[in-house]
Design an enzyme around this catalytic site. Structure first.
Site, PDB file in Angstrom:
ATOM      1  N   LYS A   1       5.836   0.045   8.859  1.00  0.00           N
ATOM      2  CA  LYS A   1       6.009   0.024   7.404  1.00  0.00           C
ATOM      3  C   LYS A   1       4.805  -0.582   6.689  1.00  0.00           C
ATOM      4  O   LYS A   1       4.639  -0.405   5.481  1.00  0.00           O
ATOM      5  CB  LYS A   1       7.283  -0.717   7.008  1.00  0.00           C
ATOM      6  CG  LYS A   1       7.289  -2.199   7.288  1.00  0.00           C
ATOM      7  CD  LYS A   1       8.640  -2.812   6.931  1.00  0.00           C
ATOM      8  CE  LYS A   1       8.699  -4.297   7.206  1.00  0.00           C
ATOM      9  NZ  LYS A   1       7.803  -5.099   6.359  1.00  0.00           N
ATOM     10  N   ASP A   2       3.931  -1.295   7.433  1.00  0.00           N
ATOM     11  CA  ASP A   2       2.733  -1.885   6.837  1.00  0.00           C
ATOM     12  C   ASP A   2       1.589  -0.883   6.703  1.00  0.00           C
ATOM     13  O   ASP A   2       0.628  -1.146   5.976  1.00  0.00           O
ATOM     14  CB  ASP A   2       2.229  -3.064   7.678  1.00  0.00           C
ATOM     15  CG  ASP A   2       3.151  -4.275   7.615  1.00  0.00           C
ATOM     16  OD1 ASP A   2       4.077  -4.269   6.769  1.00  0.00           O
ATOM     17  OD2 ASP A   2       2.946  -5.205   8.405  1.00  0.00           O
TER      18      ASP A   2
ATOM     19  N   ARG B   1      11.037  -2.896  -3.585  1.00  0.00           N
ATOM     20  CA  ARG B   1      12.085  -1.974  -3.127  1.00  0.00           C
ATOM     21  C   ARG B   1      13.415  -2.715  -2.970  1.00  0.00           C
ATOM     22  O   ARG B   1      14.454  -2.250  -3.446  1.00  0.00           O
ATOM     23  CB  ARG B   1      11.676  -1.360  -1.785  1.00  0.00           C
ATOM     24  CG  ARG B   1      12.797  -0.590  -1.081  1.00  0.00           C
ATOM     25  CD  ARG B   1      12.428  -0.265   0.357  1.00  0.00           C
ATOM     26  NE  ARG B   1      12.187  -1.455   1.164  1.00  0.00           N
ATOM     27  CZ  ARG B   1      13.129  -2.196   1.726  1.00  0.00           C
ATOM     28  NH1 ARG B   1      14.404  -1.875   1.548  1.00  0.00           N
ATOM     29  NH2 ARG B   1      12.832  -3.261   2.461  1.00  0.00           N
ATOM     30  N   ARG B   2      13.370  -3.855  -2.309  1.00  0.00           N
ATOM     31  CA  ARG B   2      14.596  -4.622  -2.125  1.00  0.00           C
ATOM     32  C   ARG B   2      15.130  -5.127  -3.461  1.00  0.00           C
ATOM     33  O   ARG B   2      16.330  -5.058  -3.726  1.00  0.00           O
ATOM     34  CB  ARG B   2      14.346  -5.801  -1.176  1.00  0.00           C
ATOM     35  CG  ARG B   2      14.161  -5.390   0.276  1.00  0.00           C
ATOM     36  CD  ARG B   2      13.790  -6.566   1.157  1.00  0.00           C
ATOM     37  NE  ARG B   2      13.679  -6.188   2.552  1.00  0.00           N
ATOM     38  CZ  ARG B   2      12.811  -6.698   3.411  1.00  0.00           C
ATOM     39  NH1 ARG B   2      11.943  -7.627   2.996  1.00  0.00           N
ATOM     40  NH2 ARG B   2      12.778  -6.304   4.664  1.00  0.00           N
TER      41      ARG B   2
ATOM     42  N   ARG C   1       6.924 -15.319  -0.315  1.00  0.00           N
ATOM     43  CA  ARG C   1       6.111 -14.882   0.804  1.00  0.00           C
ATOM     44  C   ARG C   1       6.290 -15.877   1.935  1.00  0.00           C
ATOM     45  O   ARG C   1       6.968 -16.876   1.795  1.00  0.00           O
ATOM     46  CB  ARG C   1       4.642 -14.803   0.404  1.00  0.00           C
ATOM     47  CG  ARG C   1       4.331 -13.588  -0.469  1.00  0.00           C
ATOM     48  CD  ARG C   1       2.906 -13.140  -0.303  1.00  0.00           C
ATOM     49  NE  ARG C   1       2.531 -12.952   1.091  1.00  0.00           N
ATOM     50  CZ  ARG C   1       1.276 -12.892   1.508  1.00  0.00           C
ATOM     51  NH1 ARG C   1       0.294 -13.019   0.646  1.00  0.00           N
ATOM     52  NH2 ARG C   1       1.001 -12.709   2.787  1.00  0.00           N
TER      53      ARG C   1
ATOM     54  N   ARG D   1      10.768 -18.417   5.002  1.00  0.00           N
ATOM     55  CA  ARG D   1      11.732 -17.741   4.130  1.00  0.00           C
ATOM     56  C   ARG D   1      13.151 -18.253   4.345  1.00  0.00           C
ATOM     57  O   ARG D   1      13.870 -18.545   3.391  1.00  0.00           O
ATOM     58  CB  ARG D   1      11.654 -16.226   4.357  1.00  0.00           C
ATOM     59  CG  ARG D   1      10.303 -15.653   3.956  1.00  0.00           C
ATOM     60  CD  ARG D   1      10.256 -14.151   4.138  1.00  0.00           C
ATOM     61  NE  ARG D   1       8.898 -13.648   3.927  1.00  0.00           N
ATOM     62  CZ  ARG D   1       8.605 -12.483   3.372  1.00  0.00           C
ATOM     63  NH1 ARG D   1       9.556 -11.686   2.967  1.00  0.00           N
ATOM     64  NH2 ARG D   1       7.349 -12.117   3.223  1.00  0.00           N
TER      65      ARG D   1
ATOM     66  N   CYS E   1       2.482   0.949  -0.517  1.00  0.00           N
ATOM     67  CA  CYS E   1       3.431   0.142   0.247  1.00  0.00           C
ATOM     68  C   CYS E   1       4.226  -0.815  -0.629  1.00  0.00           C
ATOM     69  O   CYS E   1       5.282  -1.286  -0.230  1.00  0.00           O
ATOM     70  CB  CYS E   1       2.693  -0.662   1.324  1.00  0.00           C
ATOM     71  SG  CYS E   1       1.828   0.345   2.541  1.00  0.00           S
TER      72      CYS E   1
END
Length: 329
Positions: free
Chosen positions: A91-92, A139-140, A161, A167, A254
């Protein structure tokens, strides 16, 4: 960059140098791939740790070019011959094909879903009014806000981040009520038990390629590419190709609020169809364009790419184009 010591330097078969980011998750992922490569090639593999711009910058990803900032240093090391192959979270990877490099293998995918890690074991529907949810992903944020609105919830998405420990630490310290992370990363770190809910893809579609790993090598190294083909999973390859083709056709980077997932549908033990779903939304979640298409499993990556382009075209016709400029959280 640092390489782990290898006994091959004493005159045995030279090790393959596998480039990886330094984070615990990247090292865990690269270790998994290293084991696959050793089995496929019969050669020792050493991990070469490389620091990327995305690792050193503290800016939010949406402002510094998305997750592609984690990739360039590894690719430069490949092109210069400092390493033989590199592992990325798929996904990166930017959707544009890099000159001089080859996506040699996409191993079998891990769970592509997002995971909620919330205080007191809460699920999304059980979060308190005004709950603060940490995520660095537009997106989230978009889909969580849309889902909350549909449930009558009031949430606040907070840009964050950091690595998994950082996190989850925001939740443990009480600074946030919850964070959302990729389930695949938690699984590879042996921490999936800390998730309080795996988010249903009917509510939150993952990032294109989420849960999959990408193994790149120099295009000129045809012998290595041929050996790496042994660890490529054809079903994962066509699924993520369709997802990334949709992303590319939407002309979205992205960091754009785009989700996509290609499900492989089975009749008993036989995979017969593939369903591709896509979503584009405004950051505040007030507008989502969601479409899907189902058909025979693509016979090749090129067929999968065409499927992604077709669904993207339908999404653009339904208004997705007007949502692509959204970036800020």
């Amino acid at each position: 960059m640092n390489a782990t010591p290898s006994p091959a330097a004493s005159g045995g078969t030279p090790p393959l140098r596998l480039g990886t980011r330094r984070s615990a998750l990247a090292m865990a992922q690269s270790g998994l791939v290293a084991d696959l490569v050793r089995e496929a090639t019969g050669r020792p593999v050493e991990l070469v740790e490389i620091t990327t711009y995305g690792d050193t910058s503290r800016e939010h990803l949406a402002r510094i070019g998305g997750t592609g900032v984690f990739v360039s240093a590894l690719r430069e090391a490949l092109l210069s011959g400092e390493i033989d192959l590199a592992v990325h979270s798929l996904k990166d990877l930017p959707t544009a094909e890099p000159e001089g490099l080859r996506l040699a293998a996409v191993p079998r995918r891990e769970d592509p879903r997002d995971a909620l890690v919330a205080r007191d074991g809460l699920t999304f529907a059980g979060l308190p009014p005004g709950a603060r949810i940490g995520t660095g992903s537009p997106r989230r944020a978009s889909q969580l806000r849309a889902w909350a609105r549909a449930c009558g919830l009031d949430i606040d998405t907070v840009p964050i981040r950091g690595n998994v420990d950082t996190r989850i630490g925001y939740v443990r310290s009480g600074r946030l009520d919850a964070v959302v992370l990729a389930a695949a990363g938690l699984t590879r770190l042996g921490r999936i038990g800390e998730a309080t809910e795996l988010l249903d893809v009917d509510h939150v579609l993952p990032a294109p390629g989420q849960g999959a790993l990408a193994v790149e090598c120099a295009a000129s190294n045809t012998a290595l590419a041929a050996r790496l083909a042994a660890i490529d999973d054809p079903y994962t390859r066509v699924a993520v190709t369709a997802e990334r083709s949709l992303l590319a056709a939407l002309e979205a980077g992205c960091s754009a609020p785009v989700g996509a997932l290609a499900d492989l549908l089975a009749d008993g033990q036989v995979v017969t169809e593939m369903r591709l779903r896509g979503v584009v939304g405004t950051i505040d979640g007030t507008t989502l364009v969601q479409l899907s298409t189902t058909g025979p499993v693509p016979a090749s990556p090129s067929e999968a790419a065409e499927l992604g382009r077709e669904l993207a075209s339908e999404m653009l016709a339904k208004g997705a184009a007007g949502l692509m400029g959204e970036r800020a959280l």
